[in-house]
Enzyme design. Structure first.
Site, PDB file in Angstrom:
ATOM      1  N   TYR A  40     -13.092  13.360  -5.402  1.00  0.00           N
ATOM      2  CA  TYR A  40     -12.532  13.224  -6.480  1.00  0.00           C
ATOM      3  C   TYR A  40     -11.440  14.245  -7.137  1.00  0.00           C
ATOM      4  CZ  TYR A  40      -9.973  10.869 -10.512  1.00  0.00           C
ATOM      5  OH  TYR A  40      -9.410  10.733 -10.940  1.00  0.00           O
ATOM      6  N   LYS A  75      -7.478  15.568  -6.154  1.00  0.00           N
ATOM      7  CA  LYS A  75      -6.221  15.922  -6.998  1.00  0.00           C
ATOM      8  C   LYS A  75      -5.185  16.933  -7.190  1.00  0.00           C
ATOM      9  CE  LYS A  75      -6.256  11.102  -8.440  1.00  0.00           C
ATOM     10  NZ  LYS A  75      -4.940  10.443  -9.325  1.00  0.00           N
ATOM     11  N   ASP A  95       0.585  -1.065  -0.303  1.00  0.00           N
ATOM     12  CA  ASP A  95      -0.222   0.001   0.472  1.00  0.00           C
ATOM     13  C   ASP A  95       0.890   1.507  -0.009  1.00  0.00           C
ATOM     14  OD1 ASP A  95      -1.738   2.222   1.393  1.00  0.00           O
ATOM     15  OD2 ASP A  95      -3.127   0.016   0.780  1.00  0.00           O
ATOM     16  N   LEU A 107     -19.274   5.014 -18.824  1.00  0.00           N
ATOM     17  CA  LEU A 107     -19.931   4.505 -20.264  1.00  0.00           C
ATOM     18  C   LEU A 107     -19.686   3.991 -21.785  1.00  0.00           C
ATOM     19  CD1 LEU A 107     -21.853   5.317 -21.984  1.00  0.00           C
ATOM     20  CD2 LEU A 107     -20.581   7.103 -23.702  1.00  0.00           C
TER      21      LEU A 107
HETATM   22  P1  NAD Z   1      -7.908   2.063 -11.900  1.00  0.00           P
HETATM   23  O1  NAD Z   1      -8.344   1.888 -10.610  1.00  0.00           O
HETATM   24  O2  NAD Z   1      -7.358   0.726 -12.582  1.00  0.00           O
HETATM   25  O3  NAD Z   1      -6.370   1.831 -11.510  1.00  0.00           O
HETATM   26  C1  NAD Z   1      -5.891   2.233 -10.041  1.00  0.00           C
HETATM   27  C2  NAD Z   1      -4.565   0.928  -9.033  1.00  0.00           C
HETATM   28  O4  NAD Z   1      -3.841   1.171  -7.751  1.00  0.00           O
HETATM   29  C3  NAD Z   1      -5.457  -0.346  -8.891  1.00  0.00           C
HETATM   30  O5  NAD Z   1      -4.415  -1.558  -9.708  1.00  0.00           O
HETATM   31  C4  NAD Z   1      -5.607  -0.393  -7.407  1.00  0.00           C
HETATM   32  O6  NAD Z   1      -5.518  -2.091  -6.836  1.00  0.00           O
HETATM   33  C5  NAD Z   1      -4.459   0.741  -7.309  1.00  0.00           C
HETATM   34  N1  NAD Z   1      -4.291   0.945  -5.362  1.00  0.00           N
HETATM   35  C6  NAD Z   1      -5.272   1.947  -5.228  1.00  0.00           C
HETATM   36  N2  NAD Z   1      -5.071   2.001  -4.200  1.00  0.00           N
HETATM   37  C7  NAD Z   1      -4.453   1.653  -3.936  1.00  0.00           C
HETATM   38  C8  NAD Z   1      -3.527   1.942  -2.468  1.00  0.00           C
HETATM   39  N3  NAD Z   1      -3.234   2.918  -1.415  1.00  0.00           N
HETATM   40  N4  NAD Z   1      -1.503   1.131  -2.272  1.00  0.00           N
HETATM   41  C9  NAD Z   1      -1.927   1.026  -3.914  1.00  0.00           C
HETATM   42  N5  NAD Z   1      -1.960   0.711  -4.490  1.00  0.00           N
HETATM   43  C10 NAD Z   1      -3.361   1.343  -4.993  1.00  0.00           C
HETATM   44  O7  NAD Z   1      -7.973   3.694 -12.415  1.00  0.00           O
HETATM   45  P2  NAD Z   1      -7.336   3.641 -13.292  1.00  0.00           P
HETATM   46  O8  NAD Z   1      -8.238   4.100 -14.724  1.00  0.00           O
HETATM   47  O9  NAD Z   1      -5.456   3.309 -14.118  1.00  0.00           O
HETATM   48  O10 NAD Z   1      -6.592   4.995 -12.929  1.00  0.00           O
HETATM   49  C11 NAD Z   1      -4.956   5.239 -12.734  1.00  0.00           C
HETATM   50  C12 NAD Z   1      -5.121   6.711 -12.416  1.00  0.00           C
HETATM   51  O11 NAD Z   1      -5.578   8.234 -13.106  1.00  0.00           O
HETATM   52  C13 NAD Z   1      -5.541   7.152 -10.748  1.00  0.00           C
HETATM   53  O12 NAD Z   1      -4.763   7.507 -10.405  1.00  0.00           O
HETATM   54  C14 NAD Z   1      -7.139   8.337 -11.525  1.00  0.00           C
HETATM   55  O13 NAD Z   1      -7.798   8.626 -10.492  1.00  0.00           O
HETATM   56  C15 NAD Z   1      -6.524   8.505 -12.507  1.00  0.00           C
HETATM   57  N6  NAD Z   1      -7.457   9.142 -13.629  1.00  0.00           N
HETATM   58  C16 NAD Z   1      -7.934   8.266 -14.521  1.00  0.00           C
HETATM   59  C17 NAD Z   1      -8.862   8.108 -15.831  1.00  0.00           C
HETATM   60  C18 NAD Z   1      -9.702   7.278 -16.284  1.00  0.00           C
HETATM   61  O14 NAD Z   1     -10.896   7.718 -16.728  1.00  0.00           O
HETATM   62  N7  NAD Z   1      -9.478   5.918 -16.222  1.00  0.00           N
HETATM   63  C19 NAD Z   1      -9.078   9.926 -15.763  1.00  0.00           C
HETATM   64  C20 NAD Z   1      -8.588  10.442 -15.311  1.00  0.00           C
HETATM   65  C21 NAD Z   1      -7.201  10.125 -13.445  1.00  0.00           C
HETATM   66  N1  UDP Z   2     -23.096   8.037 -19.320  1.00  0.00           N
HETATM   67  C1  UDP Z   2     -24.694   7.326 -19.688  1.00  0.00           C
HETATM   68  N2  UDP Z   2     -24.751   6.022 -19.523  1.00  0.00           N
HETATM   69  C2  UDP Z   2     -23.645   5.972 -17.718  1.00  0.00           C
HETATM   70  C3  UDP Z   2     -22.607   5.801 -18.034  1.00  0.00           C
HETATM   71  C4  UDP Z   2     -22.641   7.041 -18.735  1.00  0.00           C
HETATM   72  O1  UDP Z   2     -25.057   8.203 -19.852  1.00  0.00           O
HETATM   73  O2  UDP Z   2     -24.047   4.383 -17.902  1.00  0.00           O
HETATM   74  C5  UDP Z   2     -22.524   9.518 -19.656  1.00  0.00           C
HETATM   75  C6  UDP Z   2     -22.249  10.179 -18.960  1.00  0.00           C
HETATM   76  O3  UDP Z   2     -23.541  10.810 -18.414  1.00  0.00           O
HETATM   77  C7  UDP Z   2     -21.747  11.357 -19.569  1.00  0.00           C
HETATM   78  C8  UDP Z   2     -21.045   9.999 -20.598  1.00  0.00           C
HETATM   79  O4  UDP Z   2     -21.988   8.310 -20.647  1.00  0.00           O
HETATM   80  O5  UDP Z   2     -22.400  12.104 -20.610  1.00  0.00           O
HETATM   81  C9  UDP Z   2     -19.404   9.317 -19.710  1.00  0.00           C
HETATM   82  O6  UDP Z   2     -19.601   9.238 -18.598  1.00  0.00           O
HETATM   83  P1  UDP Z   2     -18.652   8.825 -17.940  1.00  0.00           P
HETATM   84  O7  UDP Z   2     -19.047   8.099 -16.358  1.00  0.00           O
HETATM   85  O8  UDP Z   2     -17.499   7.559 -18.650  1.00  0.00           O
HETATM   86  O9  UDP Z   2     -16.794   9.576 -17.864  1.00  0.00           O
HETATM   87  P2  UDP Z   2     -16.928  11.063 -16.662  1.00  0.00           P
HETATM   88  O10 UDP Z   2     -18.716  11.367 -16.327  1.00  0.00           O
HETATM   89  O11 UDP Z   2     -16.400  10.716 -15.679  1.00  0.00           O
HETATM   90  O12 UDP Z   2     -16.228  12.063 -17.594  1.00  0.00           O
END
Ligand code: NAD
Ligand code: UDP
Length: 344
Positions: free
Chosen positions: A154, A158, A63, A205
């Site tokens: 969230y 960040k 962790d 989505l």
């Molecule tokens: P994910 O949940 O698939 O990956 C996150 C990883 O971190 C997982 O493997 C989880 O097990 C691990 N983790 C969580 N808490 C932990 C801890 N306390 N110690 C060690 N490991 C831990 O998410 P992702 O989609 O791959 O996203 C990765 C990063 O990108 C995240 O920080 C997320 O906030 C950021 N991000 C994601 C998106 C998206 O849409 N997926 C968009 C913008 C930013």
């Molecule tokens: N959305 C939807 N149905 C779902 C999930 C998402 O209509 O089951 C829509 C949501 O309202 C947004 C877009 O799809 O307009 C993308 O949503 P997502 O959660 O993937 O991304 P975020 O909103 O976090 O950018």
């Protein structure tokens, strides 16, 4: 070639990035507590990278909030040249329900990671931030110069880490930091071997659509038909996860080469797509019909997010080039071959 620590490397974006880095010849150590992932993703990454011709990967279950786990990761396989920090929690709705958990994992976890970096004399860091820090802008595309307005815990956590990193750079010389603000990563590696494996009912989505396509869910609920967008459904800037993974490889290489920080960078395509446009593309590409119904808007949603990624193009030479069709076909290749994710 560098030796890199990847926190959260077993997750969706992390696993694809590990593959790109291994193929680039880097050696990696992944620290992950598998709270939202499975070690199977990394086993498959190793398989795809065709080890041992590519770099090497070590895995430590632990962790980021535990200094002893961090120390193990930093000492497991020699000096760490740089860190890519993906580990964290990412569900907007959950962050509203459990804000303290988000501040603990995302902010406290990042602080403890940075302290471990100081202990182990490593000052090169790429941090995963999010386009949700911009809140609900009224003009598009969103550039990095836009005012931030994080509307939920969230995004607040960040942005707090971005600020912590800015203060750190100002207080202590030698830090080389990149803050990457992602728009909406989707899709999967084209092999269909690694992809997004959400726990329970997907919030997002794309994984929802692919689960409807594989008949795990009866229909897609479209959240709102009355948004101020051309077809009334929400618009987002979707980018292929492999493009995003490549951006990380470029960012860490830039930091290691230039030995200074990068400005904040947006990572997106610059092109917003509505829910209906995504559905139409998915159906055209797979030949599958996706049943849907319109329901009320989702709490906390915004009409549109569309990023300008020109700065990343200018500095890193990066563009998200993969098409919407590739996002759909690669996402479907993953889902159809692994209906229960890494549970197979
Ligand atoms: P994910 O949940 O698939 O990956 C996150 C990883 O971190 C997982 O493997 C989880 O097990 C691990 N983790 C969580 N808490 C932990 C801890 N306390 N110690 C060690 N490991 C831990 O998410 P992702 O989609 O791959 O996203 C990765 C990063 O990108 C995240 O920080 C997320 O906030 C950021 N991000 C994601 C998106 C998206 O849409 N997926 C968009 C913008 C930013
Ligand atoms: N959305 C939807 N149905 C779902 C999930 C998402 O209509 O089951 C829509 C949501 O309202 C947004 C877009 O799809 O307009 C993308 O949503 P997502 O959660 O993937 O991304 P975020 O909103 O976090 O950018």
């Amino acid at each position: 070639m560098a030796h890199l620590l990847i926190t959260g490397g077993a997750g969706f974006i992390g696993s694809h990035t590990c593959l790109v880095l291994l193929q680039g010849g880097h050696s990696l150590v992944v620290l992950d507590n598998f709270a939202n992932s499975s070690p199977e993703s990394l086993r498959r990454v190793g398989e795809l990278a065709n080890l041992p011709t590519a770099g090497r990967i070590g895995v430590i279950e632990g962790d980021i909030r535990n200094p002893a786990d961090l120390d193990r990761a930093f000492t497991a396989t020699g000096h760490v040249d740089g860190v890519i920090h993906f580990a964290g929690l990412k569900a907007v709705g959950e962050s509203v329900q459990q804000p303290l958990r988000y501040w603990d994992v995302n902010v406290n976890g990042s602080r403890l990671l940075i302290e471990a970096m100081q202990r182990h004399d490593c000052r090169t860091l790429v941090f995963s931030s999010t386009s949700t820090v911009y809140g609900e802008p009224q003009t598009f595309p969103i550039s990095e110069a836009f005012t931030t307005n994080p509307l939920h815990p969230y995004a607040q956590t960040k942005l707090a880490v971005e600020w912590m990193l800015q203060a750190l750079e100002a207080s202590e010389p030698g830090w080389c930091i990149s803050r990457l603000r992602y728009f909406n990563p989707v899709g999967a590696h084209p092999s269909g071997r690694i992809g997004e494996d959400p726990l329970g009912i997907p919030n997002n989505l794309f994984p929802f659509i692919t689960q409807v396509a594989s008949r795990q869910r009866p229909l897609l609920r479209i959240f709102g038909a009355d948004w101020p967008t051309p077809d009334g459904t929400g618009v987002r800037d979707y980018l292929h996860v492999m493009d995003l993974a490549e951006a990380h490889a470029l960012a860490i290489a830039w930091l290691l080469q230039h030995q200074r920080s990068l400005p904040v960078l947006n990572l997106g395509t610059g092109r917003g797509l509505s829910v209906l446009e995504v559905l139409q593309a998915f159906e055209a590409c797979t030949g599958l019909a996706i049943p849907r119904e319109f329901v009320a808007r989702r709490d906390g949603d915004v009409a549109k997010l569309e990023g300008c990624a020109e700065r990343a193009a200018e500095i890193l030479g990066w563009r998200a080039n993969r098409s919407l069709e590739q996002m759909c076909s690669d996402g479907w290749a993953w889902q159809s071959a692994n209906p229960r994710g890494y549970g197979c």
